[in-house]
Design a protein around this motif. Sequence first.
Motif, PDB file in Angstrom:
ATOM      1  N   VAL A  52       0.838  -1.201   0.000  1.00 58.94           N
ATOM      2  CA  VAL A  52       0.000   0.000   0.000  1.00 58.94           C
ATOM      3  C   VAL A  52       0.873   1.250   0.000  1.00 58.94           C
ATOM      4  CG1 VAL A  52      -1.575   1.380   1.429  1.00 58.94           C
ATOM      5  CG2 VAL A  52      -2.006  -1.070   1.084  1.00 58.94           C
ATOM      6  N   PHE A  53       1.910   1.241   0.817  1.00 58.57           N
ATOM      7  CA  PHE A  53       2.794   2.409   0.887  1.00 58.57           C
ATOM      8  C   PHE A  53       3.400   2.718  -0.475  1.00 58.57           C
ATOM      9  CE2 PHE A  53       7.102   4.085   1.149  1.00 58.57           C
ATOM     10  CZ  PHE A  53       6.887   5.276   1.828  1.00 58.57           C
ATOM     11  N   ILE A  54       3.979   1.706  -1.104  1.00 59.11           N
ATOM     12  CA  ILE A  54       4.690   1.966  -2.356  1.00 59.11           C
ATOM     13  C   ILE A  54       3.740   2.308  -3.501  1.00 59.11           C
ATOM     14  CG2 ILE A  54       4.801  -0.440  -3.132  1.00 59.11           C
ATOM     15  CD1 ILE A  54       7.481   2.330  -3.496  1.00 59.11           C
ATOM     16  N   VAL A  55       2.561   1.666  -3.532  1.00 58.49           N
ATOM     17  CA  VAL A  55       1.591   1.949  -4.599  1.00 58.49           C
ATOM     18  C   VAL A  55       1.056   3.370  -4.461  1.00 58.49           C
ATOM     19  CG1 VAL A  55      -0.704   1.391  -5.481  1.00 58.49           C
ATOM     20  CG2 VAL A  55       0.929  -0.436  -5.009  1.00 58.49           C
ATOM     21  N   VAL A  56       0.629   3.749  -3.257  1.00 59.64           N
ATOM     22  CA  VAL A  56       0.073   5.090  -3.044  1.00 59.64           C
ATOM     23  C   VAL A  56       1.127   6.151  -3.295  1.00 59.64           C
ATOM     24  CG1 VAL A  56      -0.939   6.657  -1.351  1.00 59.64           C
ATOM     25  CG2 VAL A  56      -1.667   4.265  -1.428  1.00 59.64           C
ATOM     26  N   TYR A  57       2.340   5.916  -2.801  1.00 58.84           N
ATOM     27  CA  TYR A  57       3.399   6.909  -2.999  1.00 58.84           C
ATOM     28  C   TYR A  57       3.706   7.083  -4.490  1.00 58.84           C
ATOM     29  CZ  TYR A  57       7.723   9.512  -2.369  1.00 58.84           C
ATOM     30  OH  TYR A  57       8.702  10.478  -2.425  1.00 58.84           O
ATOM     31  N   THR A  58       3.772   5.966  -5.200  1.00 54.43           N
ATOM     32  CA  THR A  58       4.092   6.028  -6.631  1.00 54.43           C
ATOM     33  C   THR A  58       2.990   6.733  -7.410  1.00 54.43           C
ATOM     34  OG1 THR A  58       5.364   3.975  -6.479  1.00 54.43           O
ATOM     35  CG2 THR A  58       4.661   4.666  -8.673  1.00 54.43           C
ATOM     36  N   LEU A  59       1.728   6.431  -7.090  1.00 52.30           N
ATOM     37  CA  LEU A  59       0.595   7.019  -7.814  1.00 52.30           C
ATOM     38  C   LEU A  59       0.417   8.508  -7.531  1.00 52.30           C
ATOM     39  CD1 LEU A  59      -2.116   4.206  -7.496  1.00 52.30           C
ATOM     40  CD2 LEU A  59      -0.715   4.781  -9.490  1.00 52.30           C
ATOM     41  N   THR A  60       0.958   8.968  -6.420  1.00 50.53           N
ATOM     42  CA  THR A  60       0.786  10.385  -6.065  1.00 50.53           C
ATOM     43  C   THR A  60       2.038  11.221  -6.330  1.00 50.53           C
ATOM     44  OG1 THR A  60       1.410   9.910  -3.748  1.00 50.53           O
ATOM     45  CG2 THR A  60      -0.939   9.849  -4.302  1.00 50.53           C
ATOM     46  N   ILE A  61       2.982  10.676  -7.077  1.00 49.28           N
ATOM     47  CA  ILE A  61       4.206  11.428  -7.379  1.00 49.28           C
ATOM     48  C   ILE A  61       3.873  12.663  -8.207  1.00 49.28           C
ATOM     49  CG2 ILE A  61       6.340  11.390  -8.739  1.00 49.28           C
ATOM     50  CD1 ILE A  61       6.820   8.573  -7.831  1.00 49.28           C
ATOM     51  N   ASP A  62       4.366  13.785  -7.771  1.00 47.95           N
ATOM     52  CA  ASP A  62       4.197  15.055  -8.474  1.00 47.95           C
ATOM     53  C   ASP A  62       5.307  15.164  -9.521  1.00 47.95           C
ATOM     54  OD1 ASP A  62       4.109  17.666  -9.372  1.00 47.95           O
ATOM     55  OD2 ASP A  62       3.764  18.523  -7.379  1.00 47.95           O
ATOM     56  N   PRO A  63       4.961  15.274 -10.795  1.00 46.24           N
ATOM     57  CA  PRO A  63       5.990  15.360 -11.856  1.00 46.24           C
ATOM     58  C   PRO A  63       6.975  16.505 -11.640  1.00 46.24           C
ATOM     59  CG  PRO A  63       3.823  14.992 -12.804  1.00 46.24           C
ATOM     60  CD  PRO A  63       3.607  15.293 -11.354  1.00 46.24           C
ATOM     61  N   ALA A  64       6.521  17.557 -11.001  1.00 42.35           N
ATOM     62  CA  ALA A  64       7.388  18.722 -10.816  1.00 42.35           C
ATOM     63  C   ALA A  64       8.450  18.470  -9.753  1.00 42.35           C
ATOM     64  CB  ALA A  64       6.552  19.947 -10.418  1.00 42.35           C
ATOM     65  N   THR A  65       8.055  17.795  -8.665  1.00 41.61           N
ATOM     66  CA  THR A  65       9.002  17.573  -7.559  1.00 41.61           C
ATOM     67  C   THR A  65       9.540  16.150  -7.504  1.00 41.61           C
ATOM     68  OG1 THR A  65       7.230  16.951  -6.027  1.00 41.61           O
ATOM     69  CG2 THR A  65       7.788  19.306  -6.194  1.00 41.61           C
ATOM     70  N   GLN A  66       8.860  15.249  -8.247  1.00 45.67           N
ATOM     71  CA  GLN A  66       9.204  13.827  -8.238  1.00 45.67           C
ATOM     72  C   GLN A  66       9.035  13.205  -6.843  1.00 45.67           C
ATOM     73  OE1 GLN A  66       9.993  11.801 -10.991  1.00 45.67           O
ATOM     74  NE2 GLN A  66       9.179  13.653 -11.950  1.00 45.67           N
ATOM     75  N   ASP A  67       8.177  13.830  -6.028  1.00 43.72           N
ATOM     76  CA  ASP A  67       7.872  13.301  -4.703  1.00 43.72           C
ATOM     77  C   ASP A  67       6.406  12.903  -4.629  1.00 43.72           C
ATOM     78  OD1 ASP A  67      10.425  13.655  -3.629  1.00 43.72           O
ATOM     79  OD2 ASP A  67      10.014  15.763  -3.149  1.00 43.72           O
ATOM     80  N   GLY A  68       6.146  11.802  -3.921  1.00 41.33           N
ATOM     81  CA  GLY A  68       4.771  11.377  -3.731  1.00 41.33           C
ATOM     82  C   GLY A  68       4.209  11.956  -2.453  1.00 41.33           C
ATOM     83  N   ASN A  69       2.948  11.640  -2.184  1.00 39.03           N
ATOM     84  CA  ASN A  69       2.294  12.108  -0.972  1.00 39.03           C
ATOM     85  C   ASN A  69       2.726  11.229   0.191  1.00 39.03           C
ATOM     86  OD1 ASN A  69       0.421  12.676   1.151  1.00 39.03           O
ATOM     87  ND2 ASN A  69      -0.987  13.539  -0.364  1.00 39.03           N
ATOM     88  N   LEU A  70       3.708  11.689   0.942  1.00 32.31           N
ATOM     89  CA  LEU A  70       4.298  10.885   2.006  1.00 32.31           C
ATOM     90  C   LEU A  70       3.296  10.580   3.112  1.00 32.31           C
ATOM     91  CD1 LEU A  70       6.705   9.531   3.379  1.00 32.31           C
ATOM     92  CD2 LEU A  70       7.365  11.776   4.277  1.00 32.31           C
ATOM     93  N   TRP A  71       2.582  11.601   3.566  1.00 34.68           N
ATOM     94  CA  TRP A  71       1.682  11.411   4.699  1.00 34.68           C
ATOM     95  C   TRP A  71       0.522  10.486   4.353  1.00 34.68           C
ATOM     96  CZ3 TRP A  71       3.162  12.476   9.395  1.00 34.68           C
ATOM     97  CH2 TRP A  71       4.172  13.424   9.585  1.00 34.68           C
ATOM     98  N   LEU A  72      -0.013  10.615   3.168  1.00 34.18           N
ATOM     99  CA  LEU A  72      -1.098   9.722   2.754  1.00 34.18           C
ATOM    100  C   LEU A  72      -0.597   8.288   2.661  1.00 34.18           C
ATOM    101  CD1 LEU A  72      -3.998   9.302   1.750  1.00 34.18           C
ATOM    102  CD2 LEU A  72      -3.175   9.802  -0.578  1.00 34.18           C
ATOM    103  N   SER A  73       0.579   8.112   2.100  1.00 32.73           N
ATOM    104  CA  SER A  73       1.161   6.771   1.951  1.00 32.73           C
ATOM    105  C   SER A  73       1.403   6.126   3.303  1.00 32.73           C
ATOM    106  CB  SER A  73       2.479   6.854   1.166  1.00 32.73           C
ATOM    107  OG  SER A  73       2.301   7.480  -0.079  1.00 32.73           O
TER     108      SER A  73
END
Length: 249
Positions: free
Chosen positions: A68-89
Amino acid sequence: MDGASGTDDAAAEDQPTASALLGAALGNAARRAGMDPATAEGKSTGHVVWSAMGGWRGVIESVVPGLVFIVVYTLTIDPATQDGNLWLSLGLSVGVAALFTVARLIARQPVNAALGGLIAAGVAAAFAAFTGEASNNFIPGFITNTVYGAAFLVSAVTGWSLIGLAAGFLMGEGVAWRRDKRKRRVFFWLAIAWAALFAARLIVQLPLYFADDVAALGTLKLVMGLPLFAPLIAVTWLAVRALYPATAK
């Protein structure tokens, strides 16, 4: 090489406290995992391995929070920052682990596996949350692999294989296996194999951690988890049964 420490038989028998306590602890852990030859007699290797992993429920409880962590983080990656939503993950990962624990409590089933998964998810989440770096979610895993790998390696080279201590307790022979060169050799290589598994995880995953490649790191952690653990459990079980054929009848 059989990992002999050069200690004679008398000296081996003079190591009762530490070896007996450790052997008992390891043996009881193996017994709880369904790997006691006395209760597993007549069962297939596949059945024993499946039991050691906790069956479908154990596999799900072990894999899903990390997935769940890796899927949510990957799906929420912001193209501009290349970071996903850490807190949601992190929140969803820990939340899923908590649900597994609550489900077992409601069903009045043993909660050890689920609670262990919840604690592991919580500790990993804490590392990532306090630093703000998603990759730090994997630090506890690195620590665990280092400690386990070192323990198996040291036990092998000193002639006190952790596998041998557990097997000796389960088979009721204590540390008498150390007087048998064949058993010592087999237990040595089994401990080396386990040490190699933990080392391989570190060798493959640490470069991805330093590269901050969270998606690849999370994926490889799952791939190098149960898919590698299960075959090594099977090899260990078969090797021990070969050393104690009477229990296989």
